[in-house]
Design a protein around this motif. Structure first.
Motif, PDB file in Angstrom:
ATOM      1  N   TYR A 265       0.804  -1.218   0.000  1.00  0.00           N
ATOM      2  CA  TYR A 265       0.000   0.000   0.000  1.00  0.00           C
ATOM      3  C   TYR A 265       0.840   1.274   0.000  1.00  0.00           C
ATOM      4  O   TYR A 265       0.313   2.349  -0.304  1.00  0.00           O
ATOM      5  CB  TYR A 265      -0.971   0.006   1.186  1.00  0.00           C
ATOM      6  N   SER A 269       0.350   1.470  -6.650  1.00  0.00           N
ATOM      7  CA  SER A 269      -0.997   2.026  -6.806  1.00  0.00           C
ATOM      8  C   SER A 269      -1.724   1.233  -7.883  1.00  0.00           C
ATOM      9  O   SER A 269      -1.129   0.388  -8.562  1.00  0.00           O
ATOM     10  CB  SER A 269      -0.933   3.503  -7.190  1.00  0.00           C
ATOM     11  N   ASP A 270      -3.000   1.531  -8.068  1.00  0.00           N
ATOM     12  CA  ASP A 270      -3.746   0.809  -9.093  1.00  0.00           C
ATOM     13  C   ASP A 270      -3.194   1.077 -10.491  1.00  0.00           C
ATOM     14  O   ASP A 270      -3.339   0.248 -11.397  1.00  0.00           O
ATOM     15  CB  ASP A 270      -5.244   1.128  -9.020  1.00  0.00           C
ATOM     16  N   ARG A 287      -4.658   1.259  -4.137  1.00  0.00           N
ATOM     17  CA  ARG A 287      -5.439   2.486  -4.311  1.00  0.00           C
ATOM     18  C   ARG A 287      -4.756   3.462  -5.282  1.00  0.00           C
ATOM     19  O   ARG A 287      -3.842   3.095  -6.003  1.00  0.00           O
ATOM     20  CB  ARG A 287      -5.636   3.137  -2.936  1.00  0.00           C
ATOM     21  N   SER A 288      -5.187   4.713  -5.262  1.00  0.00           N
ATOM     22  CA  SER A 288      -4.647   5.743  -6.147  1.00  0.00           C
ATOM     23  C   SER A 288      -3.294   6.234  -5.648  1.00  0.00           C
ATOM     24  O   SER A 288      -2.909   5.979  -4.495  1.00  0.00           O
ATOM     25  CB  SER A 288      -5.616   6.926  -6.221  1.00  0.00           C
ATOM     26  N   ARG A 289      -2.561   6.960  -6.500  1.00  0.00           N
ATOM     27  CA  ARG A 289      -1.288   7.531  -6.077  1.00  0.00           C
ATOM     28  C   ARG A 289      -1.488   8.496  -4.907  1.00  0.00           C
ATOM     29  O   ARG A 289      -0.625   8.594  -4.026  1.00  0.00           O
ATOM     30  CB  ARG A 289      -0.638   8.281  -7.237  1.00  0.00           C
ATOM     31  N   ASP A 291      -3.636   8.197  -2.500  1.00  0.00           N
ATOM     32  CA  ASP A 291      -3.747   7.368  -1.296  1.00  0.00           C
ATOM     33  C   ASP A 291      -2.379   6.837  -0.877  1.00  0.00           C
ATOM     34  O   ASP A 291      -2.061   6.790   0.313  1.00  0.00           O
ATOM     35  CB  ASP A 291      -4.703   6.202  -1.542  1.00  0.00           C
ATOM     36  N   VAL A 292      -1.562   6.429  -1.843  1.00  0.00           N
ATOM     37  CA  VAL A 292      -0.221   5.926  -1.538  1.00  0.00           C
ATOM     38  C   VAL A 292       0.584   6.998  -0.807  1.00  0.00           C
ATOM     39  O   VAL A 292       1.253   6.716   0.199  1.00  0.00           O
ATOM     40  CB  VAL A 292       0.511   5.487  -2.829  1.00  0.00           C
TER      41      VAL A 292
END
Length: 430
Positions: A265, A269-270, A287-289, A291-292
Motif C-alpha cells: 500500500y 498504486s492501481d 489504491r490511487s497515487r 492514497d499511496v
C-alpha cells in the motif's frame, strides 16, 4: 546454545540503545549487551557460534500482527510449518495467525490445536480468535474461552462484522479481557463484487471497482464504537487517505486505536497494475497515487503505528485465474523488510529507528507481550540484516508455499541474514 554477535550496529528503541555493541546470548536469553565484551571478563562463557556483524544492523526480531497460515483446512496454500519458515526468512520472530481458516478459529479446541501444532514452528505463532461463530456474523464466539485457550486477540479478518450491535458486544468483552480487536474494515454491501480500486484502471480493464468509502465507512464506525466501549481497536491494512485522516483524529481525541498498513500500500498504486494479473488482487485493493502518498505521510508522522504483511498465500492454480475469479491476497513475509527498507528508509521517508518501532516495538506493545527489545534478561529474539545488499526478488526462491506476489523481479536493497528465535538460529542466508 550460546551465541556471540560481535561488532553489529544495534538499534533498539525500547531500551533507547543505538550504536555498535556486542551481544551475548546464553540459554535463549540476552545475557549481556556491551560495547566490547572481550574487555569485560566474560571469556569464561563459551560461545557455540560467533557471528561477526560488522557493517550489519542488529534489531529486535520483527513481529507481524497479520498473517494467514491457512491451517487448519487450507494446507495446500500454506501450513503452520511452511508459513513459519517463511516468516523466519523474512526476519520475523513472532507472527499472529488470523482466524479465517476452515473451520475458523472460533472455539477453544481449534485455538489449542493451532498452539499445539505451532510447537514445531520456526517462530512464535500466536492465534487470533474469530469474533463470531463460523465467521458468519450472527452469533458471538465464546471470547473468554478463546482467550483462556491462548488467543492473543480477536478478529473477523477477511470480512467485517456488519451487525453493529453484535460487534459492540464483542468490543465490550474484549475491553474487559484486555485484548485488542483487529478490524478488517469493509462495508460488504458497498464492495459487492468489486475486484480492484474504483478508478481509471478498473474502467480500462473492464473490472468492477471498490471505492474508498468501502473502507472508510467501517473505519469511522469502528472508531466510534471503540470510543463508546473502551476497546483497544487496531485497524488492519489501512489503504486510503480517509482512514489515515480518521486515525489521526481518533488519536488526537484520546481514543485507544492503532493502525497498520502493508508494503504494497505504500509501494504500488492501481496505476501499476499491468493488466488482468491476479498477483495484483488484494483486499483492500491497491489504491490511487494520492492514497499511496497519504499512507507514506501517515507512516512518516507515526499516525500509522505498524507495518504488517497480510501474508495471504494461494495456490498457483488459484492465482492464475482472471481477476474476477481469483481469490484476494498476496504473500509478504519474505519481502516485507526489503521492500520497506527500499521504499521508506533509503528514501528518507522513515528512519531505521521508525522501521524497528513499526515492525517490532509497536506490535509487541499492542499485543502486550515482552518482546520487541534486546534488553538483558529478555528472550533472545533477534534479526541481523545487511542494509547495503541489493538483490532481485525471486518468487521461485520463497520458502512459503505461496508464490503470489506483485514484487517478483523487483530490485530491492537490504536483506535479512540471520533470524534468531529464543536463542536459536532459525534462519541463516546461505
Amino acid at each position: 546454545m550460546n551465541i556471540l554477535i560481535k561488532n553489529g550496529y544495534v538499534i533498539d528503541p525500547k531500551s533507547n540503545l543505538e550504536g555498535y555493541y556486542d551481544i551475548l546470548i546464553k540459554d535463549g536469553m540476552i545475557w549481556k549487551v556491551s560495547k566490547n565484551l572481550a574487555t569485560e571478563n566474560v571469556h569464561y562463557i563459551t560461545a557455540n557460534r560467533v557471528i561477526d556483524a560488522s557493517g550489519k544492523y542488529v534489531m529486535p526480531g520483527f513481529i507481524d500482527l497479520h498473517v494467514h497460515l491457512r491451517e487448519p483446512g487450507y494446507e495446500y496454500k500454506e501450513d503452520i510449518l511452511s508459513g513459519s519458515r517463511a516468516a523466519a526468512a523474512g526476519g520475523f520472530t513472532t507472527i499472529c495467525a488470523m482466524p479465517n481458516t476452515n473451520p475458523p478459529m472460533d472455539c477453544e479446541e481449534i485455538i489449542k490445536a493451532v498452539i499445539d501444532k505451532a510447537k514445531d514452528a520456526f517462530v512464535n505463532v500466536l492465534p487470533v480468535g474469530a469474533i463470531t461463530l463460523g465467521q458468519e456474523g450472527k452469533e458471538i464466539s465464546d471470547i473468554p474461552a478463546l482467550v483462556k485457550a491462548g488467543a492473543i486477540a480477536i478478529s473477523e479478518d477477511g470480512k467485517s462484522v456488519m451487525n453493529s450491535d453484535l460487534y459492540a458486544v464483542a468490543l465490550k468483552q474484549a475491553a474487559r479481557l484486555g485484548i485488542p480487536v483487529f478490524a478488517h474494515c469493509e462495508d460488504k454491501a458497498l464492495s459487492k463484487d468489486g475486484v480492484i480500486n474504483e478508478g481509471d484502471k478498473a474502467k480500462k480493464l473492464g473490472l468492477p471497482g471498490i471505492s474508498n468509502s468501502v473502507e472508510d465507512i467501517i473505519v469511522a464506525r469502528d472508531i466510534i464504537l471503540a470510543k463508546e466501549t473502551g476497546a483497544k481497536l487496531h485497524l488492519c491494512h489501512c489503504s486510503t487517505e480517509g482512514s489515515t485522516y480518521m486515525l489521526k483524529i481518533a488519536k488526537e481525541l484520546g481514543i485507544n486505536v492503532t493502525g497498520e498498513t502493508c508494503p504494497h500500500y505504500f509501494t504500488l498504486s492501481d496505476s501499476d497494475i499491468p493488466g488482468d494479473d491476479s498477483n495484483y488482487k488484494m483486499n483492500p485493493p491497491l489504491r490511487s497515487r494520492k492514497d499511496v502518498e497519504a499512507i507514506k505521510n501517515a507512516l512518516k508522522n507515526d499516525i500509522l503505528d505498524i507495518i504488517a504483511t497480510d501474508h495471504a498465500p494461494h495456490s498457483e492454480e488459484e492465482k492464475s485465474r482472471p481477476m474476477k475469479n481469483a481469490p484476494f491476497g498476496i504473500v509478504g513475509l519474505e519481502t516485507a523488510f526489503s521492500v520497506t527498507w527500499t521504499e521508506l528508509v533509503t528514501t528518507g521517508i522513515i528512519s531505521c529507528r521508525q522501521l524497528v518501532e513499526k515492525m517490532s516495538v509497536n506490535p509487541a506493545k499492542i499485543l502486550g507481550i515482552e518482546k520487541g527489545c534486546i534488553g538483558e534478561g529478555l528472550t533472545a529474539d533477534v534479526v541481523i540484516v545487511d542494509p547495503e545488499t541489493e538483490y532481485v526478488i525471486d518468487k521461485n526462491k520463497f520458502l512459503s508455499k505461496g508464490k503470489n506476489t506483485p514484487f517478483h523481479g523487483k530490485k530491492v536493497k537490504g536483506r535479512v541474514l540471520y533470524t534468531i528465535v529464543s536463542g536459536y538460529i532459525k534462519y541463516e542466508l546461505n
